[in-house]
Design a protein around this motif. Sequence first.
Motif, mmCIF file in Angstrom:
data_model
loop_
_atom_site.group_PDB
_atom_site.id
_atom_site.type_symbol
_atom_site.label_atom_id
_atom_site.label_comp_id
_atom_site.label_asym_id
_atom_site.label_seq_id
_atom_site.Cartn_x
_atom_site.Cartn_y
_atom_site.Cartn_z
ATOM 1 N N ALA A 1 0.817 -1.220 0.000
ATOM 2 C CA ALA A 1 0.000 0.000 0.000
ATOM 3 C C ALA A 1 0.850 1.268 0.000
ATOM 4 C CB ALA A 1 -0.947 0.020 1.193
ATOM 5 N N GLY A 2 2.129 1.148 -0.428
ATOM 6 C CA GLY A 2 2.969 2.328 -0.537
ATOM 7 C C GLY A 2 3.414 2.890 0.786
ATOM 8 N N LYS A 3 3.288 2.114 1.856
ATOM 9 C CA LYS A 3 3.674 2.619 3.175
ATOM 10 C C LYS A 3 5.057 2.117 3.547
ATOM 11 C CE LYS A 3 -0.854 3.563 4.991
ATOM 12 N NZ LYS A 3 -1.697 3.585 6.170
ATOM 13 N N ALA A 4 5.856 3.007 4.076
ATOM 14 C CA ALA A 4 7.240 2.682 4.372
ATOM 15 C C ALA A 4 7.352 1.694 5.524
ATOM 16 C CB ALA A 4 8.006 3.961 4.703
ATOM 17 N N LEU A 5 8.374 0.860 5.449
ATOM 18 C CA LEU A 5 8.699 -0.056 6.528
ATOM 19 C C LEU A 5 9.631 0.677 7.480
ATOM 20 C CD1 LEU A 5 8.372 -3.037 7.424
ATOM 21 C CD2 LEU A 5 10.499 -3.515 6.221
ATOM 22 N N ALA A 6 9.204 0.855 8.740
ATOM 23 C CA ALA A 6 9.998 1.654 9.669
ATOM 24 C C ALA A 6 9.606 1.327 11.099
ATOM 25 C CB ALA A 6 9.808 3.152 9.403
ATOM 26 N N THR A 7 10.495 1.634 12.045
ATOM 27 C CA THR A 7 10.215 1.437 13.468
ATOM 28 C C THR A 7 9.409 2.614 13.991
ATOM 29 O OG1 THR A 7 12.203 2.592 14.171
ATOM 30 C CG2 THR A 7 12.403 0.225 13.755
ATOM 31 N N PRO A 8 8.736 2.448 15.161
ATOM 32 C CA PRO A 8 8.010 3.572 15.754
ATOM 33 C C PRO A 8 8.897 4.785 16.010
ATOM 34 C CG PRO A 8 7.345 1.514 16.780
ATOM 35 C CD PRO A 8 8.502 1.194 15.892
ATOM 36 N N VAL A 9 10.168 4.552 16.388
ATOM 37 C CA VAL A 9 11.090 5.669 16.652
ATOM 38 C C VAL A 9 11.298 6.489 15.385
ATOM 39 C CG1 VAL A 9 13.436 6.298 17.296
ATOM 40 C CG2 VAL A 9 12.234 4.509 18.555
ATOM 41 N N ALA A 10 11.509 5.775 14.233
ATOM 42 C CA ALA A 10 11.713 6.478 12.975
ATOM 43 C C ALA A 10 10.455 7.217 12.549
ATOM 44 C CB ALA A 10 12.135 5.494 11.885
ATOM 45 N N ARG A 11 9.288 6.602 12.782
ATOM 46 C CA ARG A 11 8.031 7.260 12.414
ATOM 47 C C ARG A 11 7.829 8.543 13.224
ATOM 48 N NH1 ARG A 11 4.980 4.506 9.072
ATOM 49 N NH2 ARG A 11 5.454 2.303 8.735
ATOM 50 N N LYS A 12 8.105 8.463 14.536
ATOM 51 C CA LYS A 12 7.932 9.642 15.380
ATOM 52 C C LYS A 12 8.892 10.758 14.962
ATOM 53 C CE LYS A 12 7.858 11.326 20.087
ATOM 54 N NZ LYS A 12 8.581 12.547 19.692
ATOM 55 N N LEU A 13 10.138 10.364 14.642
ATOM 56 C CA LEU A 13 11.132 11.346 14.230
ATOM 57 C C LEU A 13 10.692 12.028 12.936
ATOM 58 C CD1 LEU A 13 13.845 12.688 14.609
ATOM 59 C CD2 LEU A 13 14.921 10.729 13.489
ATOM 60 N N ALA A 14 10.150 11.237 11.990
ATOM 61 C CA ALA A 14 9.674 11.806 10.732
ATOM 62 C C ALA A 14 8.547 12.802 10.972
ATOM 63 C CB ALA A 14 9.197 10.691 9.803
ATOM 64 N N LYS A 15 7.637 12.441 11.892
ATOM 65 C CA LYS A 15 6.524 13.337 12.205
ATOM 66 C C LYS A 15 7.031 14.633 12.822
ATOM 67 C CE LYS A 15 2.234 13.583 14.861
ATOM 68 N NZ LYS A 15 1.324 12.870 15.805
ATOM 69 N N ASP A 16 7.999 14.509 13.763
ATOM 70 C CA ASP A 16 8.539 15.686 14.441
ATOM 71 C C ASP A 16 9.251 16.627 13.462
ATOM 72 O OD1 ASP A 16 7.572 14.793 16.838
ATOM 73 O OD2 ASP A 16 9.453 13.841 17.450
ATOM 74 N N LEU A 17 9.914 16.041 12.455
ATOM 75 C CA LEU A 17 10.698 16.849 11.518
ATOM 76 C C LEU A 17 9.911 17.213 10.266
ATOM 77 C CD1 LEU A 17 14.179 15.077 11.746
ATOM 78 C CD2 LEU A 17 13.384 17.117 12.941
ATOM 79 N N GLY A 18 8.650 16.789 10.204
ATOM 80 C CA GLY A 18 7.814 17.149 9.061
ATOM 81 C C GLY A 18 8.203 16.442 7.781
ATOM 82 N N VAL A 19 8.705 15.220 7.883
ATOM 83 C CA VAL A 19 9.140 14.455 6.703
ATOM 84 C C VAL A 19 8.083 13.405 6.370
ATOM 85 C CG1 VAL A 19 10.870 12.855 5.819
ATOM 86 C CG2 VAL A 19 11.578 14.810 7.214
ATOM 87 N N ASP A 20 7.705 13.312 5.086
ATOM 88 C CA ASP A 20 6.792 12.263 4.630
ATOM 89 C C ASP A 20 7.573 10.966 4.530
ATOM 90 O OD1 ASP A 20 5.038 10.549 3.451
ATOM 91 O OD2 ASP A 20 4.398 11.932 1.870
ATOM 92 N N ILE A 21 7.399 10.091 5.519
ATOM 93 C CA ILE A 21 8.224 8.876 5.599
ATOM 94 C C ILE A 21 7.988 7.942 4.417
ATOM 95 C CG2 ILE A 21 6.595 7.484 6.953
ATOM 96 C CD1 ILE A 21 9.037 6.550 8.614
ATOM 97 N N ASN A 22 6.794 8.027 3.806
ATOM 98 C CA ASN A 22 6.485 7.141 2.672
ATOM 99 C C ASN A 22 7.232 7.531 1.401
ATOM 100 O OD1 ASN A 22 4.596 5.557 4.152
ATOM 101 N ND2 ASN A 22 3.139 7.240 3.985
ATOM 102 N N LYS A 23 7.871 8.723 1.402
ATOM 103 C CA LYS A 23 8.646 9.160 0.246
ATOM 104 C C LYS A 23 10.139 8.992 0.462
ATOM 105 C CE LYS A 23 5.176 12.524 -1.288
ATOM 106 N NZ LYS A 23 4.907 13.953 -1.599
ATOM 107 N N VAL A 24 10.518 8.445 1.609
ATOM 108 C CA VAL A 24 11.937 8.272 1.933
ATOM 109 C C VAL A 24 12.384 6.868 1.544
ATOM 110 C CG1 VAL A 24 13.656 8.262 3.763
ATOM 111 C CG2 VAL A 24 11.776 9.917 3.824
ATOM 112 N N VAL A 25 13.487 6.772 0.807
ATOM 113 C CA VAL A 25 14.053 5.472 0.449
ATOM 114 C C VAL A 25 14.913 4.990 1.612
ATOM 115 C CG1 VAL A 25 15.541 4.226 -1.157
ATOM 116 C CG2 VAL A 25 14.025 6.041 -2.000
ATOM 117 N N GLY A 26 14.544 3.832 2.152
ATOM 118 C CA GLY A 26 15.240 3.324 3.326
ATOM 119 C C GLY A 26 16.549 2.653 3.000
#
Length: 442
Positions: free
Chosen positions: A137-162
Amino acid sequence: MKMKFEFQFPDIGEGIHEGVITKWLVKEGDMIKEGDSVAEVETDKVTTEIPSPKTGKIIELKASNGDTIHVGDVFVVIDTEGSAEEVSSEDKKDTLAEKKEIVEEENAGVVGEVISSSEVIAPSDEKEGNSASENVAGKALATPVARKLAKDLGVDINKVVGSGPNGRVMKEDIIKASKQPSEAEHKEVLDETVKTTVDAKEEKIIVEEEKIERIPLTRIRKTISQKMTQSRFTIPHTTAMDEIDVTQLYEFRKKYKDSLKEEEINLTFMPFIIKATISVLKKMPEFNATLDEENDELILKKFYHIGIATDTDRGLMVPVIRDADRLSIIELAKKVDEVSNSAKNNQIELKDLKGSSFTITNYGSIGGYYGIPIINYPESAILGVGRIVQKPVVKDDEIVKAWILPLSLSYDHRIIDGASGARFLNMMRELLENPEMLLLKA
């Protein structure tokens, strides 16, 4: 050859689907016996220790403190030293990697129930090779820590290449993405630059100009937040307030309080208030009810399960005294102490946090006088109890000292009229101003 047993987070009942690891009680290399606790896990209401089902050696911890784990997730691998019940993580690794996906959902939280999420995070030892774009579904594979960090920094995690295993988005990927200027930023002239550093271990964001600390909400705080929002925006609240002269009750309690202490009974005013409340509820059943909006029905409850709102270190909890109408004043005193202490000591069971028909909140115990309590949804009313103080009052044209109890009654204005709130408090006054009458009618 090591015999590996993959210990999956067990179903501990009461509808719990996930928990947060608050503390590991073992480390890799430790020898444990069957029944030994391996981790302390927090759910929305209780913190519990998870016992090992096997004897052996801890060879891998699959999660870190603060990680969310779901029922069925492997979070500990144990060398069972030849156990016939081995489960090989190596044989299942590729299959799990293919099946793991992230699905986010939100469930309405209620007091005593769990806010659950079906988010599943693939094990950290997955094979590398898949990119972030291959996730379901186009959703990034990431840990809760990475998701929270993305939210705090205003980054769309689903557009980041891991750059992590199986395309997992790592904290470093988020930080790198946050430093890449957007098209809009290229067009702007920045007056100053705010340098941001991330303390991953503590999950704090420190801004040089103004230091702030971000603290993730605990599961119980999320539950309280959703519960209060649901109540406030679903039920049109109205609140009636009154002061009751409890001088006779004060003297009555004082007379027996010390002698009961020898029996280890703490006789507070709460048992008397509960007794008076139940007596009034029997005469005014709409206050012991629930509105069924779907069927346009008012559900009158013929039982009296009284919730006692309790302030704890983890947040507000509402343990329930079931069938309180069947208990004497002394039995209620014991029960109030029992459920309050269990909640404060984090020893309360989930079943004891459900099913209340009417709630009493005693903010007077911490010095509060008046308040506007929020109804414990889906109940129809809640009684707030303030601090008893000595005040001058006029009796028989004379100013005398009296012990005054302030009460605040919030109720559902869809089903209860304002006059009924006043009648409720008038009946409470009749009973609490005359403790002998209270005991006769209870």
